[in-house]
Design an enzyme around this catalytic site. Structure first.
Site, short mmCIF file in Angstrom:
data_model
loop_
_atom_site.label_atom_id
_atom_site.label_comp_id
_atom_site.label_asym_id
_atom_site.label_seq_id
_atom_site.Cartn_x
_atom_site.Cartn_y
_atom_site.Cartn_z
N GLY A 199 43.20 55.08 27.88
CA GLY A 199 42.74 54.62 26.58
C GLY A 199 41.23 54.72 26.45
O GLY A 199 40.71 55.39 25.57
N GLY B 251 46.28 51.68 33.38
CA GLY B 251 45.85 52.30 34.63
C GLY B 251 45.04 51.36 35.49
O GLY B 251 44.83 51.60 36.68
N ARG C 138 36.04 37.13 41.85
CA ARG C 138 37.20 37.23 42.75
C ARG C 138 37.92 38.57 42.53
O ARG C 138 38.14 38.99 41.40
CB ARG C 138 38.17 36.09 42.47
CG ARG C 138 39.44 36.21 43.30
CD ARG C 138 40.39 35.08 43.03
NE ARG C 138 39.92 33.85 43.65
CZ ARG C 138 40.69 32.77 43.77
NH1 ARG C 138 41.92 32.76 43.31
NH2 ARG C 138 40.22 31.70 44.33
N ILE C 139 38.26 39.20 43.63
CA ILE C 139 38.95 40.49 43.57
C ILE C 139 40.44 40.24 43.80
O ILE C 139 40.86 39.82 44.86
CB ILE C 139 38.37 41.43 44.66
CG1 ILE C 139 36.88 41.68 44.39
CG2 ILE C 139 39.15 42.74 44.69
CD1 ILE C 139 36.54 42.19 43.01
N PRO D 203 42.00 44.55 46.03
CA PRO D 203 40.91 45.45 46.38
C PRO D 203 41.25 46.93 46.26
O PRO D 203 40.39 47.73 45.90
CB PRO D 203 40.60 45.10 47.84
CG PRO D 203 41.52 44.02 48.24
CD PRO D 203 42.37 43.61 47.08
N GLU E 151 34.50 48.85 33.65
CA GLU E 151 33.46 49.62 32.97
C GLU E 151 32.15 49.69 33.74
O GLU E 151 31.35 50.61 33.57
CB GLU E 151 33.23 49.03 31.57
CG GLU E 151 34.50 49.19 30.76
CD GLU E 151 34.52 48.42 29.46
OE1 GLU E 151 34.15 49.00 28.45
OE2 GLU E 151 34.92 47.25 29.45
#
Lengths: 177, 743
Positions: free
Chosen positions: B241, B470, B632-633, B636, B709
Site C-alpha cells: 500500500g 506486509g 517494545r519490539i 524482531p 516508515e
C-alpha cells in the site's frame, strides 16, 4: 456483441494435470489463462508487460513471465505454478526457506519470486554466491523491500537441495525440479 | 503446514509469519483473485491530456467489439448520492468518477469498458479513441502562483518555529545555505488498485485492497447513499500500500459503479501505467536549508523552507518541515511551507510522507555544515542532540538515539572514516565513501477497536478490522493476543481484513500495530475480567473469593495472584457457568494527557557505504547499517524486515525514483516499472538493522512505537553524504544519477 462460434482449443499440462480449454480469443496470455480460466490465481499480475516478474512460472522447466506468453503459442506445454510446488502439506525447500528467512512482506510478488528461485537453482548459474543470486533474482521486483530475506532464502534452499545426505522434500518431479 | 509455526510466550519472539504458508503456496487470495459467478471484466480508459475535456468517445466502436457488454461514461454512469467533489473532511480527497467530461490531469479515468473477458474489455477501451478539447497544462514546481497552504501533511501547521531566527544567523560564526530538490515519486505497490464488486440490491460485497477498511466503508456509504452495514469489504491480503491504499481511490470505486451499471459482478484492475495518475503520489519538492552554527558546531539557527506542488483541484501538501521541528536542538528554528498548483493527480501520503523528503534535505545540509566546520558529521549531530523536543520543549517519552548513534557507528566502523572526501578506493579502483544520517518518525496512534472471545474449548478468537499489508499484523496481533489472554499462539484464532469486524484503524502512519495491538490487548483484558468474574463468584471454583487478590492468566488457566497453586482452566470455568464463551471489546487510542505531556518519536541512525566508478559515475550502495529504537519490539524478525524495507526505500529515494513529467503535455513519460526505477535485488547491499533496546512507559500500555516508515529517513541522506564523501561532488537534486556526477 457476442463472440464468434469458433475458438482456440489448447491443452496444457498444469502442475502435472492435463487441462484442456477453448480460448474465445487468441490474445489470451498464459497468465490470464491460468488466473481467469483455470482459477490458478497464485501467479500474480503486477505490470502485464514483463517488468515485475510477479507472474513467473516454469514453462517446460524454464522460468518465464507468463504475462508475455500467449497461451495459444504454448499448446501442449507443461507448466508449473506456485500451486504445484508443495507436496501436499510439505513445502518445497524454496517455499520453506522463504518462510524461515522472511523473504516476503505483503506476499504479492512471492509466488513469482519463489518460481524464479526454483528456476534459478535449476539453472545452476548462481550456486552459493550471493552476488549471483541477487543478479539472478533481479527480474523479480519486491516493492516492500524483502530482498535481504529473499537472497538468504534462495541461498538456504540451494544448500538444502544440494546437501548430499538430505532428500529434498516437495514435488521435485521432472516438471518442477 | 502449521508445523512451521513456532510457539511460546509470544511478544518479543521472532516467530515466522502466520500467513507465511498461505503466501508461499499461492493460497493467499488477494482482491483480484476472486471470481464471483457471472463476473465481467472492466478496463478503464484514461486521459491522454492533462487539462481540458473529452469531446467524443467512440462508444459504438467499443460496443461493436465481440464480448463488450457496456461502456460507462459520464453519459450513463450511475448517479451517486454525493458528489465526488464534495469535501466534508480534509481527507475526503476529490475523486474522478465520470461526474463530467472534464480532464484535470493525465491518466484520469474517462470511461470504463465492461466485457465478458479481459481481452475484450481491453480492446474495447482502446477502441474508444477519445477526442479532446485540450488546454495548455502547467505541471512545473512553482509554475503557477505560489501560496501558503492552510496546513501541511495530516493537518500540521504550515509554519512553526521558535527563537529569533535572524538573531540566530547574526550570532552564527558559520552559515550555510543550500537548496535541495526531490522528484515526484509514485507508490507503485506491486498489487494494482483493484475492485471485485458484487451488488445484491442495495448491499455491496467488495474485494478491494485498503489500508483502512472502515474509512473506505464510510466513504462508499456516502457516495452510494447506503448504510455502512450494507457494505462488506473483504481484504485479507493486501499487495503493498505505502499510503496509496489509505483512502479508496477512483479506479476502485469505478469498478463498483460498473457492477451497478450492468447488474453483474465486475472485476476492475488498474493497469500499471494507469497508476501514474489517480491513485496518488509523493509530490516533487524544492527545499531551502539555511543553517547557522558557532565554531563548536552548536546550531544557532535552522531554517527549513519547502516549496511543493499540489493538484489544481485539491489540497495535499508534503510536510517536509516536520523533521526540523522534532530532531535537532537549535537556538532558533523556522519551518515554512509554500505550494503551487498544477494539472496533476492529487499527491497523497507516501511511506514517510514529509519526513522522507524532508530528511534527505536536512541530513545533507548538516553534512555540508560539518564540512564547513571541519567537524565529524556524527559529532555535529551529537553536539545538537535534542534533550527535549525543540520548539515545544516537551520531554521525550523515550529516546535512545544516542545508543543508536553509538551502536551503529561501532558496527559500521565509522571512527575510521577520513574527514575529507575522495580518500578511499577499493581493490578495483572504485571510489568509496561513507555517510550517515539520523532517522526519526513520530510514534502516532489512531483509534481502533477489537473484540476478544474466550471459548469453552480453551481457545480464543480475536477480531479487528486491521489490515496486514506486509508489516505482519496477522502474526503480531496474534502474538499480542496470545500473551494478553495467556494462551499459546496456536490456540488463538485471529480474524482481520474484513469490514464487518470492529474498526481496526489504519495500517499507515506507523500507527497500525500500536493502535490495533492496543485494542487487541485491551479486549483480551476485558474478556479475562469477565472470566474472572465468573470464577471468583462461583463457590465451586478454587478461585472463589479471589476478587481482591486478583488473578493471572497463563497456559489457558486463571490462577490466584497470591497463590498460583489455586487455579482453574478457562474451559472448566466456562463449563460450570454453562457458557460457551465470554467476550469483550477493547479500544486502542493514544492517551491525550500523556500525548500532551510528552513528545513521542522513534529514532535511529543510518550509516552508508557507496562505491562510485570514477570513469562511469555508476553508484552502488555496498553497505547499510541502521540502528533503530522504537520502543517494545513485538517480533524482531518482522521488525527487521520493516527496517530493511524502509532502508531500501531510502536507497530508492536517493538513487532511483523519478517520475519524469513532460512539461508540454503534462504527462508522466516513464509510467512503467522498466523506466520508473525502483531497486531490484542486485541494487540492494548487505543490510544490517540493529534493534536498540528502548522502554517507553508513556506511548501506550504495550510500549510500542511504529517501525514501518522510519527506515527511509536517515538512509537517503546517509547515501547522499556517502556519494559526496566518495566523489567530492555534492548532488542536491534527487535522485542522484550518474549524469549528475559526471556533469
Amino acid at each position: 456483441m457476442s463472440f464468434p462460434e469458433t475458438g482456440f482449443p489448447i491443452t496444457l499440462t498444469v502442475n502435472g494435470v492435463s487441462r484442456s480449454l477453448v480460448l474465445e480469443d487468441a490474445r489470451v496470455t498464459l497468465l490470464d489463462a491460468l488466473r481467469e480460466r483455470l482459477d490458478l490465481t497464485g501467479s500474480k499480475k503486477g505490470c502485464d508487460r514483463g517488468q515485475c516478474g510477479a507472474c513467473t512460472v516454469l514453462l517446460d522447466g524454464v522460468r518465464i513471465n507468463a504475462c508475455l506468453a500467449l497461451a495459444v503459442s504454448h499448446d501442449g506445454a507443461s507448466i508449473t505454478t506456485i500451486e504445484g510446488l508443495a507436496d501436499g502439506d510439505v513445502l518445497h525447500p524454496v517455499q520453506a526457506a522463504f518462510v524461515d528467512h522472511d523473504g516476503y512482506q505483503c506476499g504479492f510478488c512471492t509466488p513469482g519470486q519463489i518460481m524464479s528461485a526454483v528456476g534459478l537453482i535449476r539453472e545452476g548459474q548462481a550456486g552459493d554466491d550471493p552476488e549471483r543470486v541477487r543478479e539472478g533474482m533481479s527480474g523479480n521486483l519486491c516493492r516492500c523491500g524483502a530482498y535481504a530475506g529473499i537472497t538468504e532464502a534462495v541461498l538456504a534452499a540451494h544448500a538444502a537441495m544440494n546437501a548430499p545426505d538430505v532428500l529434498p522434500g516437495g514435488n521435485l518431479s521432472e516438471d518442477a525440479a | 503446514m502449521t508445523e512451521r509455526m513456532r510457539h511460546g510466550a509470544s511478544i518479543g519472539q521472532p516467530l515466522t509469519r502466520r500467513d507465511g504458508p498461505a503466501k508461499v503456496t499461492g493460497a493467499a487470495r488477494y482482491s483480484a483473485d476472486f471470481h464471483p459467478g457471472g463476473m465481467l471484466h472492466a478496463v478503464m480508459a484514461v486521459s491522454a491530456i492533462a487539462r481540458g475535456r473529452v469531446t467524443h468517445l467512440d462508444v459504438a466502436a467499443a460496443k461493436a467489439h465481440p464480448g463488450v457488454v457496456d461502456v460507462m461514461s459520464p453519459e450513463n454512469a450511475p448517479a451517486l448520492a454525493k458528489s465526488p467533489d464534495e469535501k466534508d473532511n480534509p481527507f475526503a480527497f476529490r475523486l474522478d468518477l465520470l461526474q463530467n467530461g472534464n480532464v484535470r490531469y493525465a491518466n484520469q479515468p474517462i470511461a470504463v469498458v465492461i466485457a465478458e473477458t479481459l481481452e475484450a474489455a481491453t480492446e474495447g477501451a482502446a477502441l474508444l479513441n477519445p477526442r479532446y478539447e485540450a488546454e495548455t497544462p502547467s505541471v512545473e514546481l512553482g509554475g503557477e502562483t505560489i501560496f501558503t497552504p492552510d496546513s501541511v501533511g495530516a493537518g500540521s501547521p504550515t509554519q512553526e518555529g521558535s527563537g529569533d531566527i535572524e538573531a540566530g544567523f547574526a550570532s552564527a560564526g558559520t552559515r550555510m545555505e543550500a537548496t535541495y530538490e526531490t522528484a515526484a515519486q509514485y507508490h507503485n505497490a506491486l498489487e494494482p488498485h483493484t475492485s471485485v464488486a458484487q451488488w445484491d440490491g442495495d448491499r455491496l460485497t467488495l474485494h478491494t485492497p485498503t489500508q483502512a477498511l472502515w474509512i473506505a466503508k464510510g466513504r462508499l456509504a456516502g457516495l452510494f447513499g447506503i448504510p455502512q452495514e450494507n457494505i462488506h469489504i473483504v481484504s485479507h491480503y493486501l499487495g503493498g500500500g505505502f499510503g496509496s491504499k489509505g483512502f479508496i481511490s477512483s479506479p476502485q470505486i469505478l469498478g463498483i459503479m460498473a457492477a451497478k451499471l450492468v447488474g453483474r459482478p465486475v472485476k476492475l484492475v488498474t493497469r500499471r501505467e494507469q497508476m501514474f495518475g489517480s491513485v496518488g503520489h509523493r509530490a516533487a519538492t524544492r527545499q531551502t536549508l539555511k543553517l547557522g552554527a558557532k565554531a563548536d558546531g552548536t546550531l544557532t539557527a535552522l531554517d527549513h523552507h519547502t516549496l511543493t506542488l499540489t493538484s489544481r483541484h485539491d489540497d495535499f501538501v508534503e510536510a517536509c518541515g516536520l523533521i526540523a521541528r522534532h530532531l535537532y536542538a537549535s537556538e532558533a528554528i523556522a519551518t515554512t511551507h509554500a505550494v503551487s498548483r498544477a494539472d496533476i493527480g492529487t499527491p497523497i501520503f507516501m511511506r514517510a510522507p514529509g519526513e522522507a523528503s524532508g530528511s534527505v534535505a536536512v541530513e545533507s545540509a548538516l553534512d555540508e555544515l560539518a564540512l564547513q566546520l571541519d567537524m565529524d558529521p556524527l559529532e555535529l549531530r551529537l553536539k545538537n542532540y535534542a534533550e527535549v523536543e525543540p520548539i515545544t520543549h516537551r520531554p521525550f517519552s523515550s529516546k535512545a538515539l544516542r545508543e543508536c548513534y553509538a551502536q551503529g557507528a561501532e558496527r559500521f566502523g565509522w571512527s575510521k572514516r577520513p574527514r575529507q572526501p575522495r580518500q578511499m578506493r577499493d581493490e578495483n579502483g572504485l571510489r568509496v565513501g561513507w555517510g550517515m544520517g539520523t532517522a526519526t518518525y513520530p510514534a502516532g496512534m489512531m483509534q481502533g477497536e477489537a473484540r476478544a472471545t474466550i471459548r469453552a474449548d480453551g481457545t480464543a478468537l480475536v477480531e479487528t478490522a486491521a489490515q496486514d499489508m506486509g508489516q505482519g499484523a496477522w502474526t503480531v496481533l496474534a502474538q499480542i493476543a496470545a500473551d494478553g489472554i495467556g494462551l499459546d499462539g496456536d490456540r488463538v484464532e485471529l480474524r482481520i481484513g474484513d469490514s464487518d469486524l470492529p474498526n481496526g484503524g489504519l495500517a499507515g502512519g506507523s500507527t497500525g500495530t500500536a493502535t490495533s495491538g492496543s485494542a487487541v490487548h485491551a479486549a483480551t483484558q476485558g474478556a479475562l475480567a469477565a472470566l474472572e468474574d465468573l470464577a471468583v463468584n462461583d463457590r465451586a471454583s478454587p478461585l472463589y473469593g479471589a476478587g481482591n487478590a486478583g488473578t493471572v492468566a497463563e497456559g489457558g488457566r486463571l490462577a490466584r495472584r497470591d497463590d498460583p497453586t489455586r487455579s482453574e482452566s478457562f474451559s472448566d470455568i466456562l463449563a460450570r457457568a454453562g457458557k460457551d464463551s465470554v467476550e469483550a471489546k477493547g479500544t486502542g487510542a493514544g492517551d491525550p494527557a500523556s500525548r500532551k505531556t510528552y513528545a513521542m518519536h522513534a529514532h535511529g541512525a543510518v550509516y552508508a557505504e557507496v562505491k562510485v566508478d570514477p570513469d562511469l559515475g555508476q553508484i552502488r550502495v555496498t553497505r547499510l547499517v541502521g540502528a533503530f529504537a522504537a520502543g517494545r519490539i513485538v517480533n524482531p524478525r518482522l521488525v527487521r524486515s520493516q527496517y530493511y524495507g524502509g532502508m531500501i526505500w531510502g536507497v530508492s529515494l536517493a538513487l532511483h525514483e523519478h517520475a519524469v513529467l513532460d512539461t508540454r503535455s503534462g504527462r508522466v513519460m516513464n509510467p512503467n516499472l522498466a523506466e520508473y526505477h525502483v531497486p531490484v535485488n542486485a541494487d540492494v547491499p548487505s543490510l544490517e538493522a540493529i534493534l536498540v533496546e528502548e522502554h517507553d512507559p508513556h506511548v501506550n500500555p504495550l510500549g510500542i512505537k511504529g517501525v514501518g516508515e522510519i527506515g527511509i529517513t536517515g538512509t537517503a541522506g546517509a547515501i547522499a553524504n556517502a556519494v559526496w564523501h566518495a566523489t567530492g561532488t555534492r548532488v542536491r537534486d534527487f535522485p542522484i544519477t550518474l549524469d549528475k556526477l559526471l556533469g
